[in-house]
Design an enzyme around this catalytic site. Structure first.
Site, PDB file in Angstrom:
ATOM      1  N   GLU A   1       0.807  -1.229   0.000  1.00  0.00           N
ATOM      2  CA  GLU A   1       0.000   0.000   0.000  1.00  0.00           C
ATOM      3  C   GLU A   1       0.837   1.273   0.000  1.00  0.00           C
ATOM      4  O   GLU A   1       1.706   1.468   0.850  1.00  0.00           O
ATOM      5  CB  GLU A   1      -0.927   0.025   1.218  1.00  0.00           C
TER       6      GLU A   1
ATOM      7  N   LYS B   1      -8.892  -0.723   1.170  1.00  0.00           N
ATOM      8  CA  LYS B   1      -9.923  -1.203   2.094  1.00  0.00           C
ATOM      9  C   LYS B   1     -10.745  -2.245   1.356  1.00  0.00           C
ATOM     10  O   LYS B   1     -11.355  -1.945   0.327  1.00  0.00           O
ATOM     11  CB  LYS B   1     -10.840  -0.075   2.592  1.00  0.00           C
TER      12      LYS B   1
END
Length: 446
Positions: free
Chosen positions: A244, A261
């Site tokens: 990420e 997410k």
């Protein structure tokens, strides 16, 4: 005005270029991984460093700005990062932005090092660039030549361990985690928060003779990630396999963040694997969770961006990694005139994807349910002299501390909890996320 010199060399695998310096404080590798990754960097021998603990009242963002100094131009033919600062921001650095009274780990809030030279590994062109900076062209070239010589440094004998690196790795009690998830759901239903990211830990010790670099090489070989990294500090090390990005900033001030997410495990059966990715993409729960963090990041970026410049051009894209599928969105913005990287980090840290919404209250809830996180869910970043930045969210990350008994190991994995979260399902998600690290630590090489 400082000069930049760039020298070239034939391709060398960056992991093994780092090997001779594996135990050297402030030796650092920032590694691209997976499809499309172009640049990896090796840095060592910084000119200056600082390390701010909780007891130090200095402004960490001012200290970073001072270490960087005035903007300097970059070489037009060079890599994105041409020397500057590498920093490790622990999660608890956020307590210096919002006074939450967070308990501190034994890690510094912020560690930064200023490097005059680096090796940049171009995975596309299969070439190594040595980049040096100096007050004159000859000084810059001397720095670049010194960096080029790292490629010829002898490697001390260190047999690669074949057995488990951490045979005693143990997870937190699953029931305790599920209870914490259930409590967060109750607090969401009561209107206190909308979402919080709750993590659990795996701890143990490296086997005799094993060290953090062994873990780094195993992870790199088994599960390359876009933001893999190795940072050696005095008596400590961080090994990250993060997928990420936190923040990316160009020298022109353009900002991009890509919050993650939504997660599903991978499957060896191709049809089942595609079905899991499709299930994630169609999940109303995961899309709502992702959108909450997109809105949070838009709000954070608006603090340092001109009105109307914050956008979300790409929502809910599936990105697949060795062990999991993720739902990823993109938010873009631009630094307002007079704002710099230190202002941006102050406005956005810790990353929204690993806190929750509203951010401050979610952090309070996390602090009630977890011990201090240290590097986990913090950020590892570089800042160039030209004002460019790239940074990761330190998930899929192992924090290692050296003591008289060897190396202590801690890794964590979390899940975003929302109103309809199921405690068991969230626990299973943490197990999917930790799988690559657990395998690298506990399995023998074939």
């Amino acid at each position: 005005m400082r000069r930049v010199a760039i020298l070239t060399a034939p391709w060398r695998e960056p992991v093994w270029a780092l090997a001779p310096f594996r135990d050297e404080p402030y030796a650092c590798a920032l590694m691209s991984g997976g499809q499309g990754g172009r640049w990896s960097y090796l840095l060592r021998a910084p000119d200056k460093t600082f390390s701010l603990t909780a007891a130090d009242a200095s402004d960490p963002f001012a200290a970073l700005a001072d270490l960087l100094g005035a903007h300097q131009p970059s070489h037009p033919d060079g890599p994105p990062f041409q020397g500057g600062v590498v920093g490790l921001a622990s999660y608890e650095l956020g307590d210096r932005i919002e006074a939450l009274g967070l308990a501190r780990s034994d890690w510094p809030d912020l560690v930064c090092a200023l490097y005059p030279a680096l090796l940049a590994f171009d995975h596309h062109a299969r070439q190594v660039l040595a980049v040096g900076r100096g007050v004159s062209e000859s000084d810059a070239e001397a720095q670049a030549r010194a960096a080029l010589a790292w490629l010829d440094a002898p490697t001390a004998a260190h047999p690669e361990p074949k057995g488990p690196l951490c045979p005693d790795l143990a997870a937190d009690d699953p029931a305790v985690y599920e209870t914490a998830v259930a409590e967060v759901v109750e607090r969401i239903l009561a209107g206190e928060i909308f979402q919080a990211n709750i993590a659990r830990a795996w701890t143990g010790r490296l086997a005799p003779g094993a060290d953090p670099f062994d873990l780094f090489t195993r992870l790199r070989g088994q599960s390359p990630a876009p933001f893999a990294a190795y940072l050696r500090l005095p008596g400590r090390a961080v090994v990250s396999n993060s997928p990420e990005r936190f923040l990316k900033v160009g020298a022109d001030g353009a900002i991009e963040t890509k919050p993650i997410k939504g997660t599903r495990p991978r499957d060896r059966d191709p049809a089942r694997d595609l079905a899991l990715a499709a299930e994630l993409l169609a999940s109303d729960k995961d899309r709502a969770e992702n959108l909450m963090i997109v809105d949070l990041m838009r709000n954070d970026l608006a603090r340092v961006s001109p009105p109307g410049s914050v956008r979300a051009p790409d929502l809910f894209r599936i990105e697949s990694f060795a062990n999991v599928h993720h739902l990823v969105s993109t938010v873009t913005a631009r630094l307002a005139p007079g704002r710099g990287i230190a202002d941006l980090l102050r406005a956005t840290f810790p990353p929204g994807s690993i806190t929750g919404a509203p951010k401050v209250q979610a952090m309070k809830v996390i602090a009630e349910l977890e011990p201090p996180r240290g590097p986990y869910c913090g950020s590892l970043f570089w800042v160039g002299h030209d004002g460019a930045l790239d940074s990761s969210v330190l998930i899929r990350t192992v924090a290692l501390v050296e003591d008289a008994g060897g190396w202590r190991v801690e890794a964590r994995a979390g899940a975003g909890i929302v109103a309809d979260s199921d405690p068991r399902a969230e626990r299973l998600e943490t197990q999917a996320k930790i799988a690559a690290i657990r395998r690298a630590l506990t399995e023998s090489l074939e």
